[in-house]
Enzyme design. Structure first.
Site, PDB file in Angstrom:
ATOM      1  CG  ASP A   2       8.665  67.809  72.657  1.00 50.94           C
ATOM      2  OD1 ASP A   2       8.564  66.940  73.537  1.00 50.94           O
ATOM      3  OD2 ASP A   2       8.504  67.569  71.439  1.00 50.94           O
ATOM      4  CG  HIS A  32       1.653  65.198  68.506  1.00 52.11           C
ATOM      5  ND1 HIS A  32       0.528  64.404  68.364  1.00 52.11           N
ATOM      6  CD2 HIS A  32       2.108  64.969  69.779  1.00 52.11           C
ATOM      7  CE1 HIS A  32       0.329  63.716  69.486  1.00 52.11           C
ATOM      8  NE2 HIS A  32       1.267  64.053  70.358  1.00 52.11           N
ATOM      9  CB  CYS A  73       3.575  67.741  74.261  1.00 46.72           C
ATOM     10  SG  CYS A  73       5.295  67.399  73.866  1.00 46.72           S
ATOM     11  NE  ARG A 108       2.102  58.675  69.228  1.00 49.12           N
ATOM     12  CZ  ARG A 108       2.318  59.261  70.392  1.00 49.12           C
ATOM     13  NH1 ARG A 108       3.155  58.724  71.261  1.00 49.12           N
ATOM     14  NH2 ARG A 108       1.704  60.392  70.713  1.00 49.12           N
ATOM     15  NE  ARG A 117      -3.362  64.823  72.893  1.00 50.28           N
ATOM     16  CZ  ARG A 117      -2.370  63.950  72.654  1.00 50.28           C
ATOM     17  NH1 ARG A 117      -1.284  63.986  73.382  1.00 50.28           N
ATOM     18  NH2 ARG A 117      -2.438  63.077  71.649  1.00 50.28           N
ATOM     19  CD  GLN A 157       0.271  67.373  73.340  1.00 47.85           C
ATOM     20  OE1 GLN A 157       0.336  66.159  73.546  1.00 47.85           O
ATOM     21  NE2 GLN A 157      -0.111  68.226  74.283  1.00 47.85           N
TER      22      GLN A 157
HETATM   23  N1  NVA Z   1       8.640  65.411  70.018  1.00 46.96           N
HETATM   24  C1  NVA Z   1       8.168  64.303  70.823  1.00 46.96           C
HETATM   25  C2  NVA Z   1       6.731  64.507  71.195  1.00 46.96           C
HETATM   26  C3  NVA Z   1       6.175  63.464  72.140  1.00 46.96           C
HETATM   27  C4  NVA Z   1       4.756  63.677  72.466  1.00 46.96           C
HETATM   28  C5  NVA Z   1       8.366  63.007  70.069  1.00 46.96           C
HETATM   29  O1  NVA Z   1       8.070  62.962  68.878  1.00 46.96           O
HETATM   30  O2  NVA Z   1       8.830  62.048  70.684  1.00 46.96           O
HETATM   31  N1   CP Z   2       2.031  64.047  74.486  1.00 48.68           N
HETATM   32  C1   CP Z   2       1.873  62.810  73.988  1.00 48.68           C
HETATM   33  O1   CP Z   2       1.504  62.610  72.810  1.00 48.68           O
HETATM   34  O2   CP Z   2       2.101  61.841  74.892  1.00 48.68           O
HETATM   35  P1   CP Z   2       2.281  60.290  74.543  1.00 48.68           P
HETATM   36  O3   CP Z   2       3.490  60.155  73.691  1.00 48.68           O
HETATM   37  O4   CP Z   2       2.423  59.631  75.899  1.00 48.68           O
HETATM   38  O5   CP Z   2       1.056  59.823  73.823  1.00 48.68           O
END
Ligand code: NVA
Ligand code: CP
Length: 323
Positions: free
Chosen positions: A228, A137, A268, A110, A296, A140
């Site tokens: 989101d 992502h 998500c 990540r 997930r 997800q």
């Molecule tokens: N768009 C959000 C998704 C989190 C799962 C982010 O990147 O923070």
């Molecule tokens: N939806 C998701 O990826 O959650 P986290 O950021 O908590 O991993």
């Protein structure tokens, strides 16, 4: 020569890395793993394997579901947060990937830039999986599509409406839309549209994609409403500006009423109640957000087993005999 030496390793950096047939294979395995786990049948498909979790951003769902999934499959995971590696500061992504490849079987990353992930995948000799970047992502959205299949039976022909920021979730949904195919419409404020390049590529690959600024145009007749956060991780400093820009882009009861009666509401998570979605809708009867979160685990277990299926001694097809 070891079997793996003959195989090209498989990475999952975005959904264009997978064909529809491969997604179907992953979903079939996820379905089996989910069903049998609930009946108390354990599959130690990845016994003795080690997963490195390289996380430069916070996480609840992704981190816990990957680590738990690996342990359930008989392996174990090592968490490497921002303080451990300091990618690009203490060590380059390339050196990090090459060192990790000498110890572990799989790397889940990540990070911020897709380029960092791509550099790690280029230098790693073990599979690399995207656990979220600023652009995509995929884990997800695979879990989301799996969840929709459970609820709707099929994805083909559905109308998915995304309300909010044209962010990493939108980019990944556009790639999914071209695979199944279903129609994917997104309504965002001016200036917050998805990447023109990714939109163009998804359209050229046959995706029925529609980008608009008008919410009602997008949500009318929708089978699915997705939203989101307005400010993604790394954009916290823009929150106040974004809160103003996104007024009118909230998933609330009057917006849900414009969609089909049996519309499903997805997010998500984490959710900001009272911003992109109201408490009433998030907790309401159309919401399937915790089914998404649960899946997930099952889908990522299948992804990990699938990318490692070339590993000597690991048979994924016909799980019998590996319990
Ligand atoms: N768009 C959000 C998704 C989190 C799962 C982010 O990147 O923070
Ligand atoms: N939806 C998701 O990826 O959650 P986290 O950021 O908590 O991993």
């Amino acid at each position: 020569m070891p079997f793996l030496g003959l195989m090209k390793k498989r990475d999952l950096l975005n959904l264009s890395d997978l064909s529809r047939k491969e997604i179907d294979e992953i979903f079939a395995l996820a379905r089996k793993l989910k069903r049998e786990q609930k009946r108390g049948i354990a599959h130690r498909l990845l016994a003795g394997k080690t997963l490195a979790l390289v996380f430069e951003k916070p996480s609840l769902r992704t981190l816990v579901s990957f680590e738990t999934g690996m342990v359930q499959l008989g392996g174990h995971a090592v968490f490497l947060g921002p303080g451990e590696i300091q990618l690009g500061v203490r060590e380059s992504p390339a050196d990090c990937a090459r060192s990790l490849s000498r110890w572990v079987d799989l790397i889940v990353v990540r990070t911020f830039a897709q380029k960092t992930l791509e550099e790690m995948a280029l230098y790693a000799t073990v599979p690399v999986i995207n656990a979220l970047t600023d652009l995509f992502h995929p884990c997800q959205v695979l879990a989301d599509c799996f969840t929709l299949l459970e609820h709707k039976g099929k994805l083909e022909g559905l109308k998915v409406a995304f309300i909010g920021d044209g962010n990493n979730m939108v980019h990944t949904w556009m790639q999914a839309a071209e695979k199944f195919p279903f129609s994917f419409s997104v309504a965002c404020p001016q200036g917050y549209e998805p990447s023109a390049e990714i939109t163009k590529a998804a359209k050229e690959n046959g995706g029925r994609i529609f980008v608009a600024n008008d919410v009602s145009e997008v949500v009318r007749g929708a089978d699915v409403i997705y939203t989101d956060v307005w400010a993604s991780m790394g954009q916290e400093g823009e929150l106040e500006v974004r809160r103003r820009a996104f007024q009118g882009y909230q998933v609330n009861q009057s917006l849900v009423a414009m969609a089909k009666r049996d519309v499903l509401v997805m997010h998500c998570l984490p959710a900001h109640r009272g911003e992109e979605i109201t408490e009433e809708v998030l907790e309401g009867p159309r919401s399937i957000v915790f089914d998404q979160a649960e899946n997930r685990l099952h889908v990522q277990k299948a992804i990990m087993a699938w990318v490692l299926k070339g590993t000597k001694g690991l048979r994924v097809k016909g799980l019998k005999g590996r319990r």
